[in-house]
Motif scaffolding. Structure first.
Motif, PDB file in Angstrom:
ATOM      1  N   GLU A  24       0.807  -1.219   0.000  1.00 15.23           N
ATOM      2  CA  GLU A  24       0.000   0.000   0.000  1.00 15.23           C
ATOM      3  C   GLU A  24       0.841   1.269   0.000  1.00 15.23           C
ATOM      4  N   ARG A  25       2.145   1.126   0.223  1.00 11.91           N
ATOM      5  CA  ARG A  25       3.021   2.305   0.288  1.00 11.91           C
ATOM      6  C   ARG A  25       3.944   2.465  -0.915  1.00 11.91           C
ATOM      7  N   CYS A  26       4.481   1.335  -1.395  1.00 16.02           N
ATOM      8  CA  CYS A  26       5.498   1.433  -2.443  1.00 16.02           C
ATOM      9  C   CYS A  26       5.563   0.151  -3.271  1.00 16.02           C
ATOM     10  N   PHE A  27       6.296   0.239  -4.365  1.00 14.15           N
ATOM     11  CA  PHE A  27       6.527  -0.944  -5.193  1.00 14.15           C
ATOM     12  C   PHE A  27       7.992  -0.968  -5.630  1.00 14.15           C
ATOM     13  N   VAL A  28       8.428  -2.142  -6.110  1.00 14.52           N
ATOM     14  CA  VAL A  28       9.841  -2.351  -6.435  1.00 14.52           C
ATOM     15  C   VAL A  28       9.944  -2.943  -7.833  1.00 14.52           C
ATOM     16  N   ILE A  29      10.812  -2.332  -8.648  1.00 12.17           N
ATOM     17  CA  ILE A  29      11.084  -2.871  -9.983  1.00 12.17           C
ATOM     18  C   ILE A  29      12.597  -2.934 -10.191  1.00 12.17           C
ATOM     19  N   ARG A  30      13.028  -3.704 -11.192  1.00 15.26           N
ATOM     20  CA  ARG A  30      14.439  -3.673 -11.585  1.00 15.26           C
ATOM     21  C   ARG A  30      14.663  -2.480 -12.505  1.00 15.26           C
ATOM     22  N   ASP A  31      15.786  -1.804 -12.295  1.00 17.70           N
ATOM     23  CA  ASP A  31      16.116  -0.679 -13.174  1.00 17.70           C
ATOM     24  C   ASP A  31      16.351  -1.197 -14.586  1.00 17.70           C
ATOM     25  N   ILE A  32      15.798  -0.495 -15.560  1.00 20.30           N
ATOM     26  CA  ILE A  32      15.894  -0.925 -16.957  1.00 20.30           C
ATOM     27  C   ILE A  32      17.329  -0.788 -17.480  1.00 20.30           C
ATOM     28  N   ASN A  33      18.119   0.011 -16.812  1.00 25.75           N
ATOM     29  CA  ASN A  33      19.514   0.253 -17.231  1.00 25.75           C
ATOM     30  C   ASN A  33      20.430   0.028 -16.028  1.00 25.75           C
ATOM     31  N   PRO A  34      20.586  -1.249 -15.640  1.00 27.00           N
ATOM     32  CA  PRO A  34      21.253  -1.527 -14.363  1.00 27.00           C
ATOM     33  C   PRO A  34      22.720  -1.119 -14.341  1.00 27.00           C
ATOM     34  N   ARG A  35      23.120  -0.473 -13.254  1.00 24.06           N
ATOM     35  CA  ARG A  35      24.525  -0.064 -13.058  1.00 24.06           C
ATOM     36  C   ARG A  35      25.268  -1.006 -12.117  1.00 24.06           C
ATOM     37  N   ALA A  36      24.627  -2.084 -11.721  1.00 27.36           N
ATOM     38  CA  ALA A  36      25.244  -3.070 -10.835  1.00 27.36           C
ATOM     39  C   ALA A  36      24.449  -4.365 -11.014  1.00 27.36           C
ATOM     40  N   PRO A  37      25.027  -5.504 -10.618  1.00 28.10           N
ATOM     41  CA  PRO A  37      24.290  -6.773 -10.767  1.00 28.10           C
ATOM     42  C   PRO A  37      22.914  -6.739 -10.108  1.00 28.10           C
ATOM     43  N   VAL A  42      13.023   1.404  -5.624  1.00 29.24           N
ATOM     44  CA  VAL A  42      11.924   1.364  -4.653  1.00 29.24           C
ATOM     45  C   VAL A  42      11.172   2.682  -4.790  1.00 29.24           C
ATOM     46  N   ILE A  43       9.903   2.577  -5.162  1.00 24.21           N
ATOM     47  CA  ILE A  43       9.147   3.748  -5.625  1.00 24.21           C
ATOM     48  C   ILE A  43       7.871   3.892  -4.797  1.00 24.21           C
ATOM     49  N   PRO A  44       7.634   5.071  -4.232  1.00 20.79           N
ATOM     50  CA  PRO A  44       6.374   5.238  -3.496  1.00 20.79           C
ATOM     51  C   PRO A  44       5.191   5.258  -4.452  1.00 20.79           C
ATOM     52  N   ASN A  45       4.068   4.757  -3.996  1.00 18.43           N
ATOM     53  CA  ASN A  45       2.879   4.786  -4.852  1.00 18.43           C
ATOM     54  C   ASN A  45       2.450   6.222  -5.151  1.00 18.43           C
ATOM     55  N   SER A  46       2.597   7.100  -4.165  1.00 18.55           N
ATOM     56  CA  SER A  46       2.176   8.480  -4.398  1.00 18.55           C
ATOM     57  C   SER A  46       3.276   9.250  -5.128  1.00 18.55           C
ATOM     58  N   GLU A  60       5.410   8.544   6.067  1.00 20.43           N
ATOM     59  CA  GLU A  60       5.269   7.100   6.310  1.00 20.43           C
ATOM     60  C   GLU A  60       5.701   6.312   5.086  1.00 20.43           C
ATOM     61  N   ALA A  61       5.365   6.816   3.923  1.00 20.24           N
ATOM     62  CA  ALA A  61       5.761   6.133   2.685  1.00 20.24           C
ATOM     63  C   ALA A  61       7.282   6.105   2.558  1.00 20.24           C
ATOM     64  N   VAL A  62       7.938   7.211   2.907  1.00 27.13           N
ATOM     65  CA  VAL A  62       9.408   7.258   2.818  1.00 27.13           C
ATOM     66  C   VAL A  62      10.020   6.261   3.796  1.00 27.13           C
ATOM     67  N   GLY A  63       9.482   6.187   4.990  1.00 22.36           N
ATOM     68  CA  GLY A  63       9.966   5.185   5.938  1.00 22.36           C
ATOM     69  C   GLY A  63       9.778   3.780   5.404  1.00 22.36           C
ATOM     70  N   ALA A  64       8.638   3.543   4.806  1.00 27.79           N
ATOM     71  CA  ALA A  64       8.349   2.213   4.250  1.00 27.79           C
ATOM     72  C   ALA A  64       9.303   1.881   3.110  1.00 27.79           C
ATOM     73  N   MET A  65       9.709   2.895   2.340  1.00 27.32           N
ATOM     74  CA  MET A  65      10.654   2.647   1.241  1.00 27.32           C
ATOM     75  C   MET A  65      11.972   2.091   1.782  1.00 27.32           C
ATOM     76  N   PHE A  66      12.467   2.670   2.868  1.00 26.47           N
ATOM     77  CA  PHE A  66      13.736   2.193   3.431  1.00 26.47           C
ATOM     78  C   PHE A  66      13.576   0.791   4.007  1.00 26.47           C
ATOM     79  N   SER A  67      12.477   0.568   4.676  1.00 25.84           N
ATOM     80  CA  SER A  67      12.227  -0.750   5.232  1.00 25.84           C
ATOM     81  C   SER A  67      12.143  -1.792   4.117  1.00 25.84           C
ATOM     82  N   THR A  68      11.433  -1.449   3.061  1.00 33.97           N
ATOM     83  CA  THR A  68      11.313  -2.347   1.904  1.00 33.97           C
ATOM     84  C   THR A  68      12.666  -2.580   1.253  1.00 33.97           C
ATOM     85  N   ALA A  69      13.472  -1.528   1.141  1.00 31.46           N
ATOM     86  CA  ALA A  69      14.800  -1.673   0.536  1.00 31.46           C
ATOM     87  C   ALA A  69      15.635  -2.676   1.327  1.00 31.46           C
ATOM     88  N   GLY A  70      15.585  -2.597   2.639  1.00 28.85           N
ATOM     89  CA  GLY A  70      16.338  -3.540   3.460  1.00 28.85           C
ATOM     90  C   GLY A  70      15.863  -4.972   3.246  1.00 28.85           C
TER      91      GLY A  70
END
Ligand code: AMP
Length: 115
Positions: A24-37, A42-46, A60-70
């Motif tokens: 409900e806060r964010c979603f995650v995709i692979r970068d189309i032009n990856p600079r690392a393996p 990590v992108i907020p929905n809003s 709250e969304a920004v906090g969730a982004m970091f949590s999701t990244a981890g």
């Protein structure tokens, strides 16, 4: 929603991208032009365009982004070797999409600070 925003279009399914995770806060995709393996976004929905003036909900969304990244770092297997989280903001940082996002980079030595 910004009508010309790539990430809003991906969120809404107008541009195809495999979401590795979505809540409900964010979603995650692979970068189309990856600079690392491992190079995830990590992108907020809003459609947050900058950090100053965040509403409580956006904070709250920004906090969730970091949590999701981890959590994604662990899923991608780079939590032990290490990874970098990057936000590019504005022209001097070469920001290309004006919708806040975290780059999660890992899977190889990344060099010194932010290089
Ligand atoms: P930034 O330069 O920090 O604004 O990062 C934007 C990132 O979005 C870049 O690394 C692009 O490669 C990535 N990007 C742009 N379009 C797409 C897309 N359709 N799917 C996945 N990543 C994208």
């Amino acid at each position: 929603m910004a009508s010309d925003c790539i990430f809003c279009k991906i969120r809404d399914g107008e541009i195809p991208a495999d979401a590795l995770r979505r809540d409900e806060r964010c979603f995650v995709i692979r970068d189309i032009n990856p600079r690392a393996p491992v190079h995830l976004l990590v992108i907020p929905n809003s459609h947050i365009t900058s950090l100053p003036g965040l509403t409580p909900d956006e904070r709250e969304a920004v906090g969730a982004m970091f949590s999701t990244a981890g959590e994604m770092a662990a899923i991608e297997g780079v939590d032990g070797s290490g990874y970098r989280l990057v936000v590019n903001q504005g022209r001097d940082a070469d920001q290309s999409v004006s919708h806040l996002h975290l780059h999660l980079l890992g899977g190889k030595p990344l060099g010194g600070m932010c290089s």
